[in-house]
Write an enzyme that holds these catalytic residues in place. Sequence first.
Site, short mmCIF file in Angstrom:
data_model
loop_
_atom_site.label_atom_id
_atom_site.label_comp_id
_atom_site.label_asym_id
_atom_site.label_seq_id
_atom_site.Cartn_x
_atom_site.Cartn_y
_atom_site.Cartn_z
N GLU A 1 1.04 -0.98 -0.12
CA GLU A 1 0.03 0.18 -0.28
C GLU A 1 0.97 1.52 0.27
O GLU A 1 0.51 2.13 -0.98
CB GLU A 1 -0.77 0.22 1.09
CG GLU A 1 -1.71 -1.52 0.61
CD GLU A 1 -3.51 -0.54 0.40
OE1 GLU A 1 -3.49 -0.15 -0.58
OE2 GLU A 1 -3.83 -1.81 0.28
N ASP A 58 -4.51 -10.52 -8.29
CA ASP A 58 -4.81 -9.54 -9.12
C ASP A 58 -3.69 -8.93 -9.79
O ASP A 58 -3.25 -8.85 -11.47
CB ASP A 58 -6.04 -8.39 -9.16
CG ASP A 58 -5.40 -7.32 -7.64
OD1 ASP A 58 -4.67 -8.09 -6.68
OD2 ASP A 58 -6.31 -6.67 -6.90
N GLU A 106 -18.39 -7.14 -2.88
CA GLU A 106 -17.10 -7.15 -2.61
C GLU A 106 -17.05 -8.25 -2.97
O GLU A 106 -16.02 -8.22 -3.68
CB GLU A 106 -16.41 -7.05 -1.43
CG GLU A 106 -14.72 -7.07 -0.65
CD GLU A 106 -14.28 -5.62 -1.55
OE1 GLU A 106 -12.67 -6.06 -1.05
OE2 GLU A 106 -15.09 -4.74 -1.98
N GLU A 140 -11.95 0.20 -9.98
CA GLU A 140 -11.57 -1.37 -10.82
C GLU A 140 -12.42 -1.17 -12.49
O GLU A 140 -12.26 -1.34 -13.12
CB GLU A 140 -11.44 -2.21 -10.28
CG GLU A 140 -10.19 -2.98 -9.55
CD GLU A 140 -9.75 -2.14 -8.07
OE1 GLU A 140 -9.63 -2.03 -7.45
OE2 GLU A 140 -11.41 -1.10 -7.95
N THR A 163 -0.65 0.57 -10.86
CA THR A 163 -2.51 0.07 -10.82
C THR A 163 -3.24 1.24 -9.47
O THR A 163 -4.01 1.07 -9.05
CB THR A 163 -1.36 -1.26 -9.87
OG1 THR A 163 -2.73 -2.01 -9.26
CG2 THR A 163 -1.31 -0.88 -8.33
#
Length: 642
Positions: free
Chosen positions: A217, A362, A466, A485, A571
């Site tokens: 993160e 991902d 989710e 996304e 990302t």
Amino acid sequence: MQWRSLVVGLVVLRLSLSCLLWLAFGLGPGVSFGFNFPLSFNLHKLDLLFHEEKGAESRGKTWSQQILVKRHEEPGSVCARAGHEPAAPRSYQGFYLGLFQGKQDEYVRRYSSFPNSLKTKMKGMARDMFYFGYDNYMKYAFPKDELNPIDCEGRGPDVLNPSNININDVLGNYSLTLIDTLDTLLVLGNVSEFQKAVKLVINTVSFDKDSTVQVFEANIRILGSLISAHILLTDPKHPFGEVGFEDYDNELLHLAHDLAVRLLPAFENTNTGIPYPRVNLKTGVPPDSINETCTAGAGSLLVEFGILSRLIGDSTFEWVARRAVRALWKLRSNETGLLGNVVNIQTGQWVGKQSGLGAGTDSFYEYLLKSYILFGEKEDYRMFQSAYESIQNHMRRGRESCNEGEGDPPLYVNVNMFSGEIMNTWIDSLQAFFPGLQVLSGDVDNAICLHAFYYSIWKRFGALPERYNWQLQAPDVLFYPLRPELVESTYLLYQATKNPFYLHVGMDILQSLEKNAKVRCGYATLHHVVDKSKEDRMESFFLSETCKYLYLLFDEDNPLHRSDNKYIFTTEGHVVPIDKRFRERQWSDLGPCEDRALSETGPGKWHHSNTSNCDRIPEERRYALPLKSVYMRQIDNMVGLF
């Protein structure tokens, strides 16, 4: 009297046929679990109607019909893979698809055009959405990390509960939201606010904090944004005009370097080279740190670390990030070529054996391709091509072609990394990024179908749960934290096809967020996508990504779209140029390749193509709906829209 008898007979026959259809196909009330979702797709009833032999039912099943099987069953009994499913009789499948032909013109009427005036209006709505969140963050929350938009307060790390990793993994007491949104200000054309924000970061932000944060993160949200803003400040070829200021002395780059140095202890004292998941910014890896990390967390550092290395001429950062990617790649299954989602960094044993495209894996796949695009290292592209082939072979279910043929639409399911056997019947919202990655790789056809499935879920709830259970046609995990996304994939598909359908998708998303998430001081996480109850949190990616992609979708004349330079998004949605200087390194090698890292991708499997993504769409379909109406209606039915 004969004609009356004839009319009565025809009416009775019509009613009888209607009743038969109602019973056979479930075109009426269905069993539900309180959400008004049908329990299973109606293809099952078609199976019962058209298959007389007992064995025919299992052979005719498709992914919409599958349920979780017992552990001793073979993978083939769960769901046949694309290209290996026995063809059902044409009369049965043709009749099945015929059920969705009736109202296909409604899709053409709704989606086939988008006026310029409406595009301008949506662009303004996206801009206003960003500023409503950003201005309130600056007013009520800065210098804290996030805004609580319901109470109009700032939020920082949960110092009273260090185990609250949902908060503490992300919030490091370093003005997260301000840093994460720097390049969004430029995308919206606000040079003066961008310069003001940069100076605030330079004057107020320090990473010398007693904060334990997740390496992943901190890398994508903080390090990536600092690097992006620095490049946009200093690159004379950037598209946003003169954005630099006289006394800028590479301070953002120095901050990025300082943060990266503080993240380096995560790569020390691991037997595999795969990093620890968390570090304390002052003291390094905590003594009680766990030895398990997810594939995406450990393998999605290469873009930011690689750019930093090439900007400052120090190979250390790219080397440790690339070593982690190679170590994970070496651990993939010999049988399937797939990776799991959780690994022990000391033993190299897979703790989580689920292989999917969502949480845990991902961005690992995303960064294999984006690293190649940025750095030109063929190793990265070979790994991506091999991984993509394994994904297509083992995760993809449904008909072979998105826009042709019969059967269920393509869907990517969660499987066991060693056997390819389906592990559960849910997909998660993070997987909605994958159509965008497919666009970058040139597989626009598959991107269109997967995106359409996620958009149908959005239409059902006005948000993405989710986790969504495709077997029960209901959410498994009900919250929606304003994730980007689906918007990201919508934007990239529009750039590839210029099809007005995707402008309608963006408008639906924008209006849903305004209706369901807007609160007194910003936009709040949806706690429950059905009843629309909220949580008092606005994550930084809402401003950094969700608003950015929505704005770019409707802003055809944005400098990013008009520039001679090409750009790519990290990302976390940060803008970085595809620049030849990032394809040059000041060191001879990045370290030896692991034994199996490249050799087993096989000779001749690396095929680079310079073909435009748009050329992958046949000319006759370029300006029609991206997905035929019959297939759109089919997907809408499969998520319970009618």
